[in-house]
Write a protein that holds these residues in place. Structure first.
Motif, PDB file in Angstrom:
ATOM      1  N   THR A 384      19.316 -68.099 115.782  1.00 37.00           N
ATOM      2  CA  THR A 384      20.064 -69.126 116.060  1.00 37.00           C
ATOM      3  C   THR A 384      20.606 -68.814 117.278  1.00 37.00           C
ATOM      4  O   THR A 384      20.684 -69.944 118.089  1.00 37.00           O
ATOM      5  CB  THR A 384      21.040 -69.232 114.986  1.00 37.00           C
ATOM      6  OG1 THR A 384      20.578 -70.020 113.818  1.00 37.00           O
ATOM      7  CG2 THR A 384      22.113 -70.364 115.370  1.00 37.00           C
ATOM      8  N   GLN A 425      21.118 -77.568 111.440  1.00 35.92           N
ATOM      9  CA  GLN A 425      21.247 -77.286 109.689  1.00 35.92           C
ATOM     10  C   GLN A 425      22.609 -78.257 109.115  1.00 35.92           C
ATOM     11  O   GLN A 425      22.052 -78.371 108.301  1.00 35.92           O
ATOM     12  CB  GLN A 425      21.685 -76.076 109.055  1.00 35.92           C
ATOM     13  CG  GLN A 425      20.268 -75.022 109.602  1.00 35.92           C
ATOM     14  CD  GLN A 425      20.169 -73.756 109.801  1.00 35.92           C
ATOM     15  OE1 GLN A 425      21.718 -73.151 109.644  1.00 35.92           O
ATOM     16  NE2 GLN A 425      19.741 -72.861 109.266  1.00 35.92           N
ATOM     17  N   ASP A 506      16.686 -76.641 114.022  1.00 34.62           N
ATOM     18  CA  ASP A 506      17.645 -75.232 113.752  1.00 34.62           C
ATOM     19  C   ASP A 506      17.056 -75.919 112.126  1.00 34.62           C
ATOM     20  O   ASP A 506      17.918 -76.823 111.511  1.00 34.62           O
ATOM     21  CB  ASP A 506      18.237 -74.742 113.726  1.00 34.62           C
ATOM     22  CG  ASP A 506      18.788 -73.426 113.013  1.00 34.62           C
ATOM     23  OD1 ASP A 506      18.235 -73.747 112.594  1.00 34.62           O
ATOM     24  OD2 ASP A 506      19.644 -73.033 113.616  1.00 34.62           O
TER      25      ASP A 506
HETATM   26 MG   LIG Z   1      19.612 -69.050 111.937  1.00 29.52          MG
END
Ligand SMILES: [Mg+2]
Ligand SMILES: Nc1ncnc2c1ncn2[C@@H]1O[C@H](COP(=O)(O)OP(=O)(O)OP(=O)(O)O)[C@@H](O)[C@H]1O
Length: 584
Positions: A384, A425, A506
């Protein structure tokens, strides 16, 4: 050291606060003038007692009998108007200053870097914006009121008392320090209790908000009893602190009055001594006593001034500290309309804090426009972090990142971010309609057909259609009224409509049921088409189709290649693959 710095800055804080009042100096001048008038009318009220008593009752002077009521009405009229102007004017200035401060703070919030948000909680920031600003204005308003109006009133009344009788004034003046000291002591106690009340209020709200937000956890863990006990504790504490304050309040008033009455008793005793009686008329005496009692209220406020100021200074410090935070560095000057989408990381290193460990080290890779690069690796390996360097949420500590051969630090921030869509996410939705959530960030309107097209390509149209109000359905705070999969598809529709050359994805770790999964999978494929995509991948299908797979470990790239190449190599990736996907 810090203490000294704080003390010095108190003066600076005043100056800075004053600069916010400057635009309203005319109103401010009017306020000061009306305070002067108010103080005058207070003194006049004590003064009129003398002719009222002597003229009307003792001497029965017809002129005075006729004019005293008129004068009384006059004094109260002037006093009322002055009071209104003071309160209204000060309030007007304060509300304007509060609004200006809030605007500045909000503008600052919009430009602060990600690192600032990492270090602060939303609760702290909200309380700055909501309470601290109010407290600054409150304290400043009170301070001016007390310093100017009350001081002037005290001076006026004292002058009148001295004029009436110097000796009696002297005696009264001797009791003043005692009353002052007492009030000071009491307000110091108030301050201590207020602080603990604030803290215990914080506990009450903290404990209850945890239950409100975590009501599902409380239910599933059956912890109602535990939470009830925890709440009972803070609730009891809060009640005890409140009672202490009430007790202090209830005793302080009678004690102060008792001391005042002692002074009064002395004055009465002295005034009625035969020698005194010759000089003092009833009017003088009553007027004197009236002035004496009228002094008490402003005096009480004056002694409380310091604590009020302290609270104001602390709040001003908090507000200005936030305003002084450095905004995101936007030193790039180069324009970029639409990038092709080549991306190159060159020996990029990164650490979140100067003295913390390196989260990324020596990261180099390259992808061509339209390709997909997948990052895989253990939790905490830096995936990330790596992709968040691309929109410059953070700047690399070493190395460079290029888009189409341009170092991204040379680009204007707005132009850089225009090239990138982010599907995260945790999908963030705004408390607005579905249509506005999909079209978020588009200045001006977007035709409904384009929104529908994006929704269709994101496989969101199926469920939007079924909603009673369709695109105009409100999604609630952070899309609470939608399911996780539905939220994700809205985020994909949003990115589709934005149509940027670069996409950062993500992927959610939690897999959905196979039906929703299939929808999202094909929605994502629509989205990734003809875009350079950096994907933090958890789904095997995404990884298999990637043009390049980068395997991360502990901030380093340990392997790169295609799915087949890496499997053949039989090292890190093969191991990860075996662990994660063996059941597939
Ligand atoms: Mg991550
Ligand atoms: N805002 C932050 N401030 C300080 N350290 C951070 C911050 N965000 C992440 N880290 C640290 O940096 C390291 C890499 O975190 P990162 O979020 O990039 O991992 P990740 O590979 O994305 O993990 P996951 O697969 O669990 O999402 C971790 O050790 C983490 O503790």
């Amino acid at each position: 050291m810090k203490q000294i710095a704080n003390e010095m800055s108190a003066v600076q804080l005043y100056k800075r606060l004053l600069s916010y009042v400057k635009p309203y100096w005319l109103v401010f001048a009017a306020v000061i003038l009306s305070m002067l008038v108010y103080a005058g009318s207070e003194t006049a009220m004590a003064a009129i007692m003398k002719p009222l008593m002597d003229g009307s009752f003792v001497e029965k002077d017809p002129f005075i009998i006729k004019w005293i009521p008129v004068a009384l009405i006059g004094i109260f009229l002037v006093r009322g108007v002055a009071n209104f102007l003071t309160t209204y004017g000060l309030g007007w200035i304060a509300r304007n200053v509060i609004m200006t401060l809030r605007t500045e703070m909000f503008d600052r919030l919009l430009t602060l870097p990600a690192s600032f948000y990492d270090k602060s909680t939303s609760g702290q920031l909200m309380s700055k914006l909501l309470y601290d600003v109010e407290q600054v204005a409150d304290a400043a308003t009170d301070a001016i009121l007390v310093l100017v109006r009350d001081t002037l009133t005290i001076v006026g009344l004292l002058a009148w008392m001295v004029y009436l009788n110097g000796l009696l004034s002297l005696i009264i003046l001797l009791t003043v320090p005692f009353i002052g000291l007492l009030v000071y002591k009491i307000s110091a106690r108030f301050r201590r209790i207020s602080k603990t009340i604030q803290d215990s209020m914080g506990d009450v709200s903290h404990t209850s908000s945890e239950v409100i937000e975590g009501h599902r956890e409380v239910k599933t863990f059956g912890s109602q009893h535990y939470e009830a006990k925890r709440f009972d504790k803070v609730n009891q504490l809060n009640r005890r602190q409140r009672m202490k304050k009430i007790a202090t309040e209830a005793t302080s008033q009678p004690i102060i009055e008792l001391i005042a009455v002692l002074g009064l008793a002395v004055v009465i005793y002295l005034a009625t001594l035969p020698q005194m009686l010759e000089q003092i008329t009833v009017g003088t005496f009553i007027s004197f006593i009236t002035a004496m009692f009228m002094i008490l209220t402003p005096l009480k406020r004056l002694t409380k001034l310091n604590s009020k100021l302290q609270a104001g200074i602390a709040a001003a410090d908090s507000v200005f500290t936030m305003l002084d935070q450095k905004p995101e560095a936007d030193t790039g000057t180069q324009h970029l309309d639409r990038a092709r989408g080549d991306i190159r990381y060159q020996q990029v290193g990164f650490q979140y804090d100067e003295n913390s460990r390196k989260v990324l080290e020596d990261i180099s890779f390259e992808i061509k426009a339209g390709q997909t690069i997948a990052f895989v690796g253990q939790s905490g390996s830096g995936k990330t972090t790596l992709v968040s360097l691309l929109p410059r949420f953070y700047s690399p500590t070493s190395g460079q990142i290029f888009i189409d051969e341009t170092d991204i630090s040379q680009l204007r921030l707005l132009d850089l971010r225009k090239q990138i869509s982010l599907v995260n996410q945790q999908v963030i939705l705004f408390n607005d309609t579905i249509a506005n959530n999909i079209a978020y960030g588009h200045q001006g309107g977007v035709e409904e057909e384009r929104i529908i097209a994006a929704a269709k390509a994101a496989h969101a149209w199926e469920f939007i259609q079924k909603l009673p109000q369709g695109l105009q359905t409100q999604v609630g705070q952070n899309g609470i009224l939608l399911s996780g999969g539905q939220r994700q598809r809205l985020a994909i529709a949003r990115a589709l409509l934005r149509d940027t050359p670069i996409l950062i994805l993500d992927e959610a770790t939690a897999s959905l049921d196979s039906e929703a999964e299939r929808h999202i999978q094909s929605a994502l494929e629509n989205l990734m088409q003809s875009r350079t995509t950096l994907v933090i991948a958890h789904r095997l299908s995404t990884i298999e189709k990637a043009d390049l797979i980068v395997v991360m470990h502990d901030g380093h790239i340990v392997e790169t290649g295609t799915h087949q190449q890496l499997l053949d190599k039989g090292q890190h990736y093969a191991e990860l693959h075996r662990l994660q996907f063996q059941q597939h």
